[in-house]
Design a protein around this motif. Sequence first.
Motif, PDB file in Angstrom:
ATOM      1  N   ALA A   6      10.497 -47.697  34.635  1.00 37.90           N
ATOM      2  CA  ALA A   6      11.703 -47.492  33.826  1.00 37.90           C
ATOM      3  C   ALA A   6      12.817 -48.416  34.316  1.00 37.90           C
ATOM      4  O   ALA A   6      12.939 -48.681  35.512  1.00 37.90           O
ATOM      5  CB  ALA A   6      12.154 -46.039  33.916  1.00 37.90           C
ATOM      6  N   LEU A   7      13.592 -48.920  33.361  1.00 43.61           N
ATOM      7  CA  LEU A   7      14.759 -49.740  33.719  1.00 43.61           C
ATOM      8  C   LEU A   7      15.836 -48.827  34.295  1.00 43.61           C
ATOM      9  O   LEU A   7      16.032 -47.706  33.822  1.00 43.61           O
ATOM     10  CB  LEU A   7      15.305 -50.451  32.479  1.00 43.61           C
ATOM     11  N   GLU A   8      16.521 -49.293  35.297  1.00 43.34           N
ATOM     12  CA  GLU A   8      17.587 -48.494  35.908  1.00 43.34           C
ATOM     13  C   GLU A   8      18.845 -49.336  36.076  1.00 43.34           C
ATOM     14  O   GLU A   8      18.764 -50.522  36.394  1.00 43.34           O
ATOM     15  CB  GLU A   8      17.154 -47.984  37.292  1.00 43.34           C
ATOM     16  N   LEU A   9      19.995 -48.697  35.881  1.00 43.17           N
ATOM     17  CA  LEU A   9      21.274 -49.379  36.085  1.00 43.17           C
ATOM     18  C   LEU A   9      21.609 -49.350  37.570  1.00 43.17           C
ATOM     19  O   LEU A   9      21.755 -48.283  38.158  1.00 43.17           O
ATOM     20  CB  LEU A   9      22.380 -48.679  35.291  1.00 43.17           C
TER      21      LEU A   9
ATOM     22  N   ASN B  86      18.552 -48.653  25.696  1.00 36.77           N
ATOM     23  CA  ASN B  86      17.796 -49.201  24.557  1.00 36.77           C
ATOM     24  C   ASN B  86      16.470 -49.801  25.016  1.00 36.77           C
ATOM     25  O   ASN B  86      15.441 -49.645  24.357  1.00 36.77           O
ATOM     26  CB  ASN B  86      18.618 -50.274  23.838  1.00 36.77           C
ATOM     27  N   GLY B  87      16.503 -50.505  26.156  1.00 35.13           N
ATOM     28  CA  GLY B  87      15.284 -51.112  26.681  1.00 35.13           C
ATOM     29  C   GLY B  87      14.242 -50.070  27.018  1.00 35.13           C
ATOM     30  O   GLY B  87      13.054 -50.227  26.682  1.00 35.13           O
ATOM     31  N   ASN B  88      14.655 -48.982  27.661  1.00 34.16           N
ATOM     32  CA  ASN B  88      13.716 -47.905  27.999  1.00 34.16           C
ATOM     33  C   ASN B  88      13.127 -47.268  26.742  1.00 34.16           C
ATOM     34  O   ASN B  88      11.927 -46.973  26.686  1.00 34.16           O
ATOM     35  CB  ASN B  88      14.396 -46.842  28.867  1.00 34.16           C
ATOM     36  N   ASN B  89      13.949 -47.063  25.719  1.00 26.36           N
ATOM     37  CA  ASN B  89      13.447 -46.489  24.467  1.00 26.36           C
ATOM     38  C   ASN B  89      12.411 -47.405  23.814  1.00 26.36           C
ATOM     39  O   ASN B  89      11.393 -46.951  23.302  1.00 26.36           O
ATOM     40  CB  ASN B  89      14.603 -46.227  23.492  1.00 26.36           C
ATOM     41  N   LEU B  90      12.660 -48.714  23.852  1.00 26.67           N
ATOM     42  CA  LEU B  90      11.742 -49.673  23.237  1.00 26.67           C
ATOM     43  C   LEU B  90      10.451 -49.826  24.044  1.00 26.67           C
ATOM     44  O   LEU B  90       9.381 -50.076  23.483  1.00 26.67           O
ATOM     45  CB  LEU B  90      12.428 -51.035  23.105  1.00 26.67           C
ATOM     46  N   LEU B  91      10.556 -49.675  25.361  1.00 28.07           N
ATOM     47  CA  LEU B  91       9.369 -49.841  26.220  1.00 28.07           C
ATOM     48  C   LEU B  91       8.447 -48.625  26.187  1.00 28.07           C
ATOM     49  O   LEU B  91       7.268 -48.738  26.523  1.00 28.07           O
ATOM     50  CB  LEU B  91       9.795 -50.124  27.663  1.00 28.07           C
ATOM     51  N   LYS B  92       8.974 -47.459  25.794  1.00 29.00           N
ATOM     52  CA  LYS B  92       8.201 -46.212  25.816  1.00 29.00           C
ATOM     53  C   LYS B  92       6.818 -46.367  25.178  1.00 29.00           C
ATOM     54  O   LYS B  92       5.823 -45.943  25.711  1.00 29.00           O
ATOM     55  CB  LYS B  92       8.981 -45.113  25.075  1.00 29.00           C
ATOM     56  N   ASP B  93       6.790 -46.954  23.995  1.00 27.34           N
ATOM     57  CA  ASP B  93       5.522 -47.060  23.259  1.00 27.34           C
ATOM     58  C   ASP B  93       4.973 -48.480  23.278  1.00 27.34           C
ATOM     59  O   ASP B  93       4.185 -48.856  22.417  1.00 27.34           O
ATOM     60  CB  ASP B  93       5.745 -46.621  21.807  1.00 27.34           C
TER      61      ASP B  93
END
Length: 201
Positions: free
Chosen positions: A2-5, A38-45
Amino acid sequence: MALELPDLPYAYDALGPYMSKETLEFHHDKHHMAYVTNGNNLLKDSPLAGKSLEEICKKAYADKTAGLVNNVGQHYNHLHFWNWMNPNGGGKSLPGALQKAVDSDLGGYDKMREDFINAGTTQFGSGWAWLAVKDGKLAVMKTPNGENPLMHGAHPILGCDVWEHSYYIDYRNARPKYLEAFIDSLVNWKYVEKMYAEATK
């Protein structure tokens, strides 16, 4: 993965007067956070979910997956952007190996500075100005939106964000002044040297 800030590597007010606390609060806490979300949502699937950031950037660009190019690209760009700056940064005193490369590949510091500022000034709309290693040599580049040199067969070693949210609070529409302040007073040349060493080993 997961991407993290990440936290900023300095206090929000540490880059004044060249970059204000208000700019960093908006830029880091709101804009970078949005790319992470947004990146995490797009990477999910996505089949790219388990890949490294560098691999995702390259593959997303090759596959023309615009959402990942812009959001994961921007996450990668910003992870380094915060580290490419530090208090009391900038100046002409570059670490040895980097100085040699700037002299041989880019015509010296003054020419590199002029070309870098010009790249950022002439990037129409949102995007980035870069120093990158391409085919073993340093090059000045610019990219639109969330793209970066990884997507164009190069390794970034320094980037300046020229999206308006990066400078408008402090410089209004004077993008060249922001670029001058960035290279003269903010660049963390030690971090640039580290990325240069990694790109050329």
